[in-house]
Motif scaffolding. Structure first.
Motif, PDB file in Angstrom:
ATOM      1  N   PHE A 217       0.886  -1.160   0.031  1.00 15.43           N
ATOM      2  CA  PHE A 217      -0.113  -0.100  -0.096  1.00 15.43           C
ATOM      3  C   PHE A 217       0.781   1.351  -0.208  1.00 15.43           C
ATOM      4  O   PHE A 217       0.528   2.333  -0.670  1.00 15.43           O
ATOM      5  N   ALA A 218       2.054   1.355   0.815  1.00 15.38           N
ATOM      6  CA  ALA A 218       2.693   2.341   0.847  1.00 15.38           C
ATOM      7  C   ALA A 218       3.388   2.671  -0.362  1.00 15.38           C
ATOM      8  O   ALA A 218       3.700   3.931  -0.899  1.00 15.38           O
ATOM      9  N   LEU A 219       3.874   1.564  -1.127  1.00 14.63           N
ATOM     10  CA  LEU A 219       4.550   1.786  -2.428  1.00 14.63           C
ATOM     11  C   LEU A 219       3.603   2.287  -3.493  1.00 14.63           C
ATOM     12  O   LEU A 219       4.073   2.959  -4.428  1.00 14.63           O
ATOM     13  N   ALA A 220       2.251   1.905  -3.554  1.00 14.39           N
ATOM     14  CA  ALA A 220       1.289   2.171  -4.292  1.00 14.39           C
ATOM     15  C   ALA A 220       0.933   3.654  -4.226  1.00 14.39           C
ATOM     16  O   ALA A 220       0.823   4.429  -5.143  1.00 14.39           O
ATOM     17  N   LEU A 221       1.127   4.213  -2.808  1.00 10.59           N
ATOM     18  CA  LEU A 221       0.559   5.558  -2.417  1.00 10.59           C
ATOM     19  C   LEU A 221       1.747   6.680  -3.162  1.00 10.59           C
ATOM     20  O   LEU A 221       1.547   7.520  -3.494  1.00 10.59           O
ATOM     21  N   ARG A 222       3.225   5.937  -2.964  1.00 12.96           N
ATOM     22  CA  ARG A 222       4.252   6.858  -3.187  1.00 12.96           C
ATOM     23  C   ARG A 222       4.560   6.721  -4.800  1.00 12.96           C
ATOM     24  O   ARG A 222       4.908   7.887  -5.340  1.00 12.96           O
ATOM     25  N   ASP A 223       4.618   5.496  -5.324  1.00 13.09           N
ATOM     26  CA  ASP A 223       4.729   5.457  -6.828  1.00 13.09           C
ATOM     27  C   ASP A 223       3.833   5.310  -7.998  1.00 13.09           C
ATOM     28  O   ASP A 223       3.861   5.409  -9.097  1.00 13.09           O
ATOM     29  N   GLY A 224       2.317   5.267  -7.197  1.00 13.04           N
ATOM     30  CA  GLY A 224       1.218   5.052  -8.062  1.00 13.04           C
ATOM     31  C   GLY A 224       1.278   3.365  -8.485  1.00 13.04           C
ATOM     32  O   GLY A 224       1.780   2.443  -7.967  1.00 13.04           O
ATOM     33  N   TRP A 225       0.428   3.296  -9.623  1.00 14.71           N
ATOM     34  CA  TRP A 225       0.380   1.805 -10.003  1.00 14.71           C
ATOM     35  C   TRP A 225       1.413   1.287 -10.681  1.00 14.71           C
ATOM     36  O   TRP A 225       1.373   1.023 -11.978  1.00 14.71           O
ATOM     37  N   ARG A 226       2.678   0.941  -9.958  1.00 17.93           N
ATOM     38  CA  ARG A 226       3.625   0.398 -10.481  1.00 17.93           C
ATOM     39  C   ARG A 226       3.401  -1.135 -10.048  1.00 17.93           C
ATOM     40  O   ARG A 226       3.165  -1.704  -9.212  1.00 17.93           O
ATOM     41  N   PRO A 227       4.260  -1.955 -10.941  1.00 20.54           N
ATOM     42  CA  PRO A 227       4.285  -3.517 -10.672  1.00 20.54           C
ATOM     43  C   PRO A 227       4.544  -3.953  -9.189  1.00 20.54           C
ATOM     44  O   PRO A 227       3.809  -4.800  -8.716  1.00 20.54           O
ATOM     45  N   THR A 228       5.604  -3.266  -8.734  1.00 20.47           N
ATOM     46  CA  THR A 228       6.232  -3.873  -7.499  1.00 20.47           C
ATOM     47  C   THR A 228       5.082  -3.548  -6.480  1.00 20.47           C
ATOM     48  O   THR A 228       4.671  -4.684  -5.759  1.00 20.47           O
ATOM     49  N   GLY A 229       4.816  -2.319  -6.005  1.00 18.48           N
ATOM     50  CA  GLY A 229       3.715  -2.030  -4.986  1.00 18.48           C
ATOM     51  C   GLY A 229       2.494  -2.659  -5.375  1.00 18.48           C
ATOM     52  O   GLY A 229       1.766  -3.105  -4.417  1.00 18.48           O
ATOM     53  N   LEU A 230       2.008  -2.728  -6.673  1.00 15.81           N
ATOM     54  CA  LEU A 230       0.499  -3.258  -6.935  1.00 15.81           C
ATOM     55  C   LEU A 230       0.481  -4.715  -6.796  1.00 15.81           C
ATOM     56  O   LEU A 230      -0.541  -5.205  -6.077  1.00 15.81           O
ATOM     57  N   THR A 231       1.385  -5.201  -7.164  1.00 19.27           N
ATOM     58  CA  THR A 231       1.693  -6.880  -7.332  1.00 19.27           C
ATOM     59  C   THR A 231       1.481  -7.257  -5.724  1.00 19.27           C
ATOM     60  O   THR A 231       0.819  -8.201  -5.081  1.00 19.27           O
ATOM     61  N   LEU A 232       2.646  -6.583  -4.836  1.00 24.98           N
ATOM     62  CA  LEU A 232       2.781  -6.802  -3.379  1.00 24.98           C
ATOM     63  C   LEU A 232       1.363  -6.655  -3.041  1.00 24.98           C
ATOM     64  O   LEU A 232       0.987  -7.554  -1.756  1.00 24.98           O
TER      65      LEU A 232
END
Length: 478
Positions: A217-232
């Protein structure tokens, strides 16, 4: 501007050119991170092993039932012919290790399996199917050996949980590496959490998956819909849901993170209101049939109620309207759950430093709430938008966890008092809970003291954790 606010403000820039670092700089950074991971993982593992071997067999929440579910699968399924035999072995081991009073002895000669608390076969099978693998390899050893072997797996999952917390704080506040270690250490030193995470219990996998989901969730908030955060975020949430229905409220912060990860700019309040109305309206139309007698679940939702939630949603919702009867139960549940979240061990019957431990954590919680209220007036002006949203996502997750906990009281049974749920049902939200506690605690103090306040907090947790270990040793081995 305080140290926290500086780190938060700089975090966007620090992460923006991480990918453009020169190779030498990147290698140096990676080596430093790896060194932290190695010693942090080692310390958490040693600490978890203390709990693994200090607590006698079967002395954790529902541990006999969890073990039997996995052991049944390892022996051919929940209806395998030798299930009665393994149940007898577990019951005999429970008697030999003092689980029951000396004058209570299980019937090991009956053709029916002895009564063992508590049957877990209504839970999703993912965790038990995974644990059936090592149990199958060890099936000819004693049940105690098998139990300790799978407890070791729990200790490994605890290490992964703490590392996920550490990595999350490094994402959120990359300029404060010490804070990441401290927050991770607080999670590891929370006695009741460490106790449960060293047990053979499906909560262990669910809690680890939830911690990984919040990192996503934190990665998605910081980076948007990028593969790493979204997949995790998606995979970890799915694992948590497939492990235990307690993780169902995790869907709420997931949806919030997905929306905010897609829309990186500010959203007007009326958009949130319209979206909530549309979502609830769509759920009402697709999930329920409206008749002259009232609402009833459509077949797809009824199947989900029966096979996953194990409760009918319409009566559950209607039960919330009984405020007169429910309010005293809410107050009791809040007190019990808060104490068990922090300072109850084993099956919840061993308190730590009573009643000082309960008052201590109650005071820390109140102090954190005051600090959060004070801090928000500064953070909303100094934090980037995504970090402000991380704060609100944590708050939403904690509120959802407590509402879901109170929801376990419903539908209120007739003529009897309902079971008061314990604090372990809140552990899926351990990450946002600890984040809010630390941030609130730090902002409670004057700015010149904040760098020292975090060390005071981890010292408090360290003392209580040591008291918990001593308490367990005296309770079981004195």
């Amino acid at each position: 501007m305080g140290h926290i606010e500086q780190g938060a403000t700089e975090s966007t820039g620090a992460q923006t050119h991480t990918g453009r670092r020169p190779m030498v700089e990147w290698v140096t950074w990676a080596r430093a991170e790896w060194q932290t991971v190695r010693w942090l993982a080692l310390l958490v593992l040693i600490h978890s092993l203390v709990y693994v071997f200090l607590v006698p067999p079967w002395q954790h929440y529902d541990e006999p039932g969890h073990f039997l579910y996995a052991a049944y699968i390892a022996r051919g399924g929940i209806d395998a012919p030798d299930n009665v035999m393994v149940a007898r072995e577990v019951a005999d081991s429970m008697y030999r290790h003092g689980f029951w009073p000396p004058d209570v002895r299980p019937d090991l000669l009956s053709p029916r399996p002895p009564g063992i608390p508590t049957d877990q076969r209504l839970h999703p099978p993912l965790y038990y199917a995974l644990m059936a693998g090592p149990l199958s390899l060890l099936r000819y050893l004693s049940v105690e050996t098998q139990l300790y072997a799978v407890r070791l797996i729990s200790a490994g999952l605890m290490v992964l949980t703490v590392l996920a917390v550490w990595r999350l704080i490094r994402v959120v506040l990359p300029t404060e590496p010490e804070l990441a270690v401290i927050v991770a250490g607080l999670v590891a030193l929370t006695p009741a959490f460490a106790d449960l995470m060293s047990a053979f219990n499906s909560d262990v996998l669910m809690n680890m998956a939830a911690a990984a989901a919040f990192l996503g969730f934190a990665l998605a908030l910081r980076d948007g819909w990028r593969p790493t955060g979204l997949t995790l975020a998606l995979v970890a949430t799915l694992v948590a849901l497939m492990t235990k229905r307690t993780a169902a409220p995790l869907v709420i912060p997931l949806l919030v993170a997905l929306v905010w990860g897609a829309w990186r700019s500010r959203i007007r309040w009326w958009v949130y209101l319209a979206g909530a109305v549309i979502a609830l309206g769509g759920l009402a139309v697709s999930g329920f049939e409206w008749t002259a007698e009232g609402a009833r679940s459509r077949p797809w939702l009824a199947t989900l109620e029966q096979n996953y939630f194990r409760a009918e949603i319409v009566p559950w919702l209607q039960s919330w309207l009984n405020w007169e009867r429910a309010w005293p139960l809410y107050l009791s549940t809040i007190g019990v759950a808060h104490n068990h979240f922090w300072a109850r061990l084993a099956w919840g019957h061993i308190p730590i430093l009573p009643p000082v431990g309960d008052w201590l954590f109650a005071g820390l919680s109140v102090a954190a709430l005051v600090g959060l209220a004070r801090g928000w007036f500064d953070w909303r002006h100094t934090w980037p938008l995504w970090l402000q949203r991380w704060f609100w996502l944590c708050l939403v997750a904690v509120i959802a966890a407590w509402i879901a906990l109170l929801g376990r009281l419903h539908p209120l049974p007739e003529g009897v008092s309902p079971y008061i749920p314990r604090g372990r049902y809140l552990y899926w939200a351990m990450v946002p809970t600890m984040w809010l506690l630390v941030m609130g605690w730090r902002h409670l103090w004057p700015e010149r003291w904040r760098s020292h306040a975090r060390y005071a907090l981890i010292a408090i947790f360290g003392v209580v954790d040591l008291a918990a270990i001593v308490t367990l040793a005296m309770y079981y081995y004195q």
